[in-house]
Design an enzyme around this catalytic site. Structure first.
Site, PDB file in Angstrom:
ATOM      1  N   GLY A  71       0.824  -1.203   0.000  1.00  0.00           N
ATOM      2  CA  GLY A  71       0.000   0.000   0.000  1.00  0.00           C
ATOM      3  C   GLY A  71       0.860   1.255   0.000  1.00  0.00           C
ATOM      4  CG  ASN A 140      -3.729   4.482   9.963  1.00  0.00           C
ATOM      5  OD1 ASN A 140      -4.095   5.515   9.406  1.00  0.00           O
ATOM      6  ND2 ASN A 140      -2.564   4.382  10.555  1.00  0.00           N
ATOM      7  CD  GLN A 168      -6.239   0.177   8.342  1.00  0.00           C
ATOM      8  OE1 GLN A 168      -7.083  -0.663   8.691  1.00  0.00           O
ATOM      9  NE2 GLN A 168      -4.951  -0.021   8.533  1.00  0.00           N
ATOM     10  CB  SER A 188      -2.623  -2.571   1.652  1.00  0.00           C
ATOM     11  OG  SER A 188      -1.632  -3.431   2.162  1.00  0.00           O
ATOM     12  CB  ALA A 189      -2.946  -8.037  -0.155  1.00  0.00           C
ATOM     13  CB  THR A 226       9.117 -11.115 -12.262  1.00  0.00           C
ATOM     14  OG1 THR A 226      10.073 -11.046 -13.313  1.00  0.00           O
ATOM     15  CG2 THR A 226       8.304 -12.386 -12.382  1.00  0.00           C
ATOM     16  CB  CYS A 312       1.514  -0.733  12.279  1.00  0.00           C
ATOM     17  SG  CYS A 312       1.041   0.653  11.280  1.00  0.00           S
TER      18      CYS A 312
END
Ligand code: PLP
Length: 382
Positions: A71, A140, A168, A188-189, A226, A312
């Site tokens: 992210g 967040n 978030q 973001s995953a 890649t 974080c």
């Protein structure tokens, strides 16, 4: 010892089983998605399926979505890759937005943590040349949701572009990029149950964004290198699962509110951003007289994982820039911790937190009473 409780899902949430399966399956494949042979085509298919799923979660066109390494990269790409004369960012943005560009003006927030639209209007009126505005959908630290539609309306009146960090918000509340009408959106995953180290930037097709990385034609020449096929496949699987469980996230608000109600039966705890619309899973609150650092260690010993401020990335406890922007004084801000529920939180988690909170608060009271009486003894002896 009772089971530990993880209440730090805004820092990173647990990998969803569907995502773990997709990652494992993709790791078992051999093939570069740029290769024309069958193996390459299978890797390509995994990426394109994920692109469809992630775009669908936020009502976007998959053709406009570029996978990134996180992210933070998506936010940097939006703010560094576009051409503009003025950049306005809200005071409560994540550091990946606040630090992405040196020349930026800050849009203040009110005491509830919501962007000051009147000030934004003044800033836009005073600006000349093309302006990019970056305002997050949900914060967040506090979970406060921003009035993005109103921001876009103001922006349109002044020909400005809007980037929205929806990292978030996605998977926690319904997000519809088309309805919000923002120009760029970051995702973001690992905040939705996918693996860490994958993100996405969605860019309206008529905009031209310069790549941060060069040296390959991947992702429509916008992100060389890649592709992380396994990570991207996990992101896609997490997006599908998050969409299917969106209604369940709304239910987390009951547990969030149970935390507030529970601690307030014990002490008068400030809840930051309480009067604003907030994410259902997030509450940011202070324990009177006890630093966040002390709380974090005590909660950890009690088997409860929470965090403070936006620590974080560093794990360091510093007064939060978000709370400072809301006008919270430093002492109160240094006592703030964030509790965030997630897709696999359980019914008893809020009660476990409140129980630990009560025990830590009682101990701190006993300690300050002991310190006070030690101080008075010394004073008498002296
Ligand atoms: N934006 C917000 C609002 C976040 O909460 C985070 C992560 O904490 C990021 C951006 C950065 O995302 P990533 O960890 O994928 O780099």
């Amino acid at each position: 010892m009772s089971k530990s409780v993880y209440l730090d899902h805004n820092a990173t949430t647990s990998l969803r089983p569907q995502a773990a399966m997709a990652v494992t399956e993709a790791l078992g494949m051999t093939g570069n998605a740029s290769s024309v042979h069958r193996n390459g085509r299978l890797a390509r298919r995994a990426i394109e399926n994920a692109r469809d799923a992630v775009a669908q979660l936020v009502g976007a066109n998959p053709n406009d979505l570029i996978f990134t390494g996180c992210g933070t990269e998506a936010n940097n790409m939006a703010l560094r890759g576009l051409a503009y004369e003025n950049l306005f960012v809200s005071a409560v943005e994540h550091p990946s937005v606040l630090s992405a560009a040196e020349q930026r003006q800050i849009i203040p927030v009110d005491a509830a943590g919501v962007v000051d639209l009147a000030r934004l209007k003044e800033m836009l009126s005073a600006a000349s040349g093309r302006t990019l505005i970056s305002v997050m959908l949900a914060n967040n630290e506090t979970g406060v949701i921003q009035p993005i539609k109103a921001v876009v309306e103001l922006a349109r009146g002044h020909g400005a572009l809007v980037h929205c960090d929806a990292i978030q918000a996605a998977g926690k509340i319904p997000v519809d990029m088309a309805a919000l009408a923002v120009d760029l959106m970051s995702l973001s995953a690992h905040k939705i149950g996918g693996p860490q180290g994958v993100g996405a930037l969605i860019v309206r097709p008529e905009l031209s964004v310069a790549p941060l990385l060069r040296g390959g034609g991947q992702e429509r020449r916008l992100r060389a290198g890649t592709e992380n096929v396994a990570g991207i496949a996990g992101f896609g699987a997490a997006a599908l699962a998050a969409q299917a469980e969106l209604e369940r996230m709304a239910e987390l608000a009951r547990w969030r509110d149970a935390v507030i109600e529970g601690v307030r039966k014990i002490a008068d705890a400030p809840v930051f951003g309480e009067s604003a619309g907030r994410l259902p899973n997030t509450v940011c609150l202070a324990m009177p007289g006890v630093s966040a650092e002390t709380q974090l260690m005590a909660f950890d010993l009690a088997g409860v994982s929470v965090s403070s401020g936006s620590a974080c990335s560093s794990g360091k406890v510093e007064a939060s820039h978000v709370l400072a922007a809301m006008g919270v004084d430093e002492e109160a801000a240094l006592g703030a911790i964030r509790v965030s529920f997630g897709w696999n939180s359980e019914a008893g988690d809020a009660a476990r937190f409140v129980e630990a909170w009560g025990a830590i608060f009682a101990k701190s009271g006993a300690r300050s009473a002991a310190l006070a009486s030690a101080g008075s003894t010394r004073a008498m002896a002296g």
